[in-house]
Structure formats: C-alpha cells, structure tokens
Design an enzyme around this catalytic site. Structure first.
Site, PDB file in Angstrom:
ATOM      1  N   HIS A 101       0.867  -1.191  -0.024  1.00  0.00           N
ATOM      2  CA  HIS A 101      -0.001   0.000   0.062  1.00  0.00           C
ATOM      3  C   HIS A 101       0.916   1.053   0.006  1.00  0.00           C
ATOM      4  O   HIS A 101       1.936   1.139   0.644  1.00  0.00           O
ATOM      5  CB  HIS A 101      -0.819   0.155   1.266  1.00  0.00           C
ATOM      6  CG  HIS A 101      -0.202  -0.336   2.374  1.00  0.00           C
ATOM      7  ND1 HIS A 101       0.187  -1.535   3.021  1.00  0.00           N
ATOM      8  CD2 HIS A 101       0.032   0.726   3.506  1.00  0.00           C
ATOM      9  CE1 HIS A 101       0.779  -1.537   4.225  1.00  0.00           C
ATOM     10  NE2 HIS A 101       0.764  -0.065   4.391  1.00  0.00           N
ATOM     11  N   LEU A 102       0.367   2.221  -0.757  1.00  0.00           N
ATOM     12  CA  LEU A 102       0.940   3.574  -0.627  1.00  0.00           C
ATOM     13  C   LEU A 102       0.296   4.404   0.321  1.00  0.00           C
ATOM     14  O   LEU A 102      -0.870   4.692  -0.066  1.00  0.00           O
ATOM     15  CB  LEU A 102       1.004   4.070  -2.359  1.00  0.00           C
ATOM     16  CG  LEU A 102       1.656   5.514  -2.571  1.00  0.00           C
ATOM     17  CD1 LEU A 102       3.118   5.268  -2.421  1.00  0.00           C
ATOM     18  CD2 LEU A 102       1.190   6.057  -3.746  1.00  0.00           C
TER      19      LEU A 102
HETATM   20  P1  AMP Z   1       1.953  -0.162   7.202  1.00  0.00           P
HETATM   21  O1  AMP Z   1       1.817  -1.432   7.066  1.00  0.00           O
HETATM   22  O2  AMP Z   1       3.081   0.134   8.378  1.00  0.00           O
HETATM   23  O3  AMP Z   1       2.496   0.766   6.243  1.00  0.00           O
HETATM   24  O4  AMP Z   1       0.638   0.693   8.122  1.00  0.00           O
HETATM   25  C1  AMP Z   1      -0.587  -0.036   7.560  1.00  0.00           C
HETATM   26  C2  AMP Z   1      -1.654   1.063   7.886  1.00  0.00           C
HETATM   27  O5  AMP Z   1      -2.980   0.435   7.710  1.00  0.00           O
HETATM   28  C3  AMP Z   1      -1.614   1.739   9.212  1.00  0.00           C
HETATM   29  O6  AMP Z   1      -1.523   3.117   8.897  1.00  0.00           O
HETATM   30  C4  AMP Z   1      -3.256   1.483   9.702  1.00  0.00           C
HETATM   31  O7  AMP Z   1      -3.680   2.619  10.425  1.00  0.00           O
HETATM   32  C5  AMP Z   1      -3.962   1.177   8.318  1.00  0.00           C
HETATM   33  N1  AMP Z   1      -4.979   0.277   8.557  1.00  0.00           N
HETATM   34  C6  AMP Z   1      -5.069  -0.715   9.145  1.00  0.00           C
HETATM   35  N2  AMP Z   1      -6.321  -1.554   9.160  1.00  0.00           N
HETATM   36  C7  AMP Z   1      -7.196  -0.667   8.354  1.00  0.00           C
HETATM   37  C8  AMP Z   1      -8.472  -0.665   8.019  1.00  0.00           C
HETATM   38  N3  AMP Z   1      -9.192  -1.566   8.283  1.00  0.00           N
HETATM   39  N4  AMP Z   1      -8.822   0.558   7.327  1.00  0.00           N
HETATM   40  C9  AMP Z   1      -7.989   1.478   7.148  1.00  0.00           C
HETATM   41  N5  AMP Z   1      -6.793   1.526   7.531  1.00  0.00           N
HETATM   42  C10 AMP Z   1      -6.101   0.558   7.979  1.00  0.00           C
END
Ligand code: AMP
Ligand code: ZN
Length: 117
Positions: A101-102
C-alpha cells in the site's frame, strides 16, 4: 499470508468497511483508519502483493497506476500544497499490513522532516 485472510483483500472484497476515495478494476484508495495528518489515505493494488519485495515486472502497470493516482486524489482530499508518499516495507520498514500500500499523507501544515538524524 495469502489474500484469503489479508485485511486489505477483505476490504477489496467488501467484507470489511472502508471510507473509499476511489476505486476501479485494478486499484482502491481509502482513508487510513488511524490518520497521522489531516489527509492520510492508502492506495492499494486490488491484486494481493505482500510488499515491494514481492513486486515484480508483472505488477509494474498496476503500481504505476497506484502512483499515478496519488496527486489527483491528494488534491481532491484537500492536500493541494504538497504531500508525502510512503511505502513501508518489511520489518525494518515497519510494515504492519502485508498487502502493498502507498500511504498518501498531507494537509495544510508542513510535515516534519522525513527522518531524524
Ligand atoms: P504499514 O503496514 O505500517 O504501512 O501501515 C498499515 C496502515 O494501515 C496503518 O496506517 C493502519 O492505520 C492502516 N489500517 C489498518 N487497518 C485498516 C483498515 N481496516 N482500514 C483503513 N486503514 C487501516
Ligand atoms: Zn491482500
């Protein structure tokens, strides 16, 4: 982890709600659930790619689309004066969700310097 139990694949399939900004056949953009700035959303390929380590030539088109939509969506979301894109990768990169994800992060205030020295 495969796409079956991946939280972002579940969002793609509509099994978990998300505040969507944009969607087409290949990519999805939705607001981060724990925003770190007034504008903080994620753009993902719909296909399950765990991280940039797993990305290969077959993903170049969709990843180009992910990056290519960032500016338009950032502007529409209210970040009209700059933003930052981050792709956390692996343990050292503090990746938490293993579906590539970006992060698009911005808002009216200047962001802090990227990393502390
Ligand atoms: P990272 O893998 O460290 O880049 O971060 C994952 C991101 O996904 C974090 O900023 C979380 O807040 C976000 N995240 C996790 N679950 C959800 C969700 N169900 N909906 C939206 N964002 C999410
Ligand atoms: Zn996934």
């Amino acid at each position: 982890m495969t796409g079956d139990d991946c939280i972002f694949c579940r969002i793609v399939r509509g099994e978990i709600p998300a505040r969507k900004l944009y969607e087409d056949d290949e990519i999805l953009a939705f607001h981060d659930i724990h925003p770190v700035a007034p504008v903080h959303f994620l753009i993902i390929p719909k296909v399950h790619v765990a991280s940039l380590y797993e990305a290969g030539p077959e993903h170049q088109a969709v990843l180009g689309k992910v990056l290519g939509m960032a500016g338009r969506l950032a502007r529409e979301a209210g970040a009209a004066d700059g933003f930052r894109c981050i792709v956390n990768t692996g343990r050292v990169g503090r990746q938490e969700v293993y579906h590539l994800h970006l992060h698009v992060i911005g808002g009216p205030e200047t962001l802090p310097a990227m990393l502390r020295r």
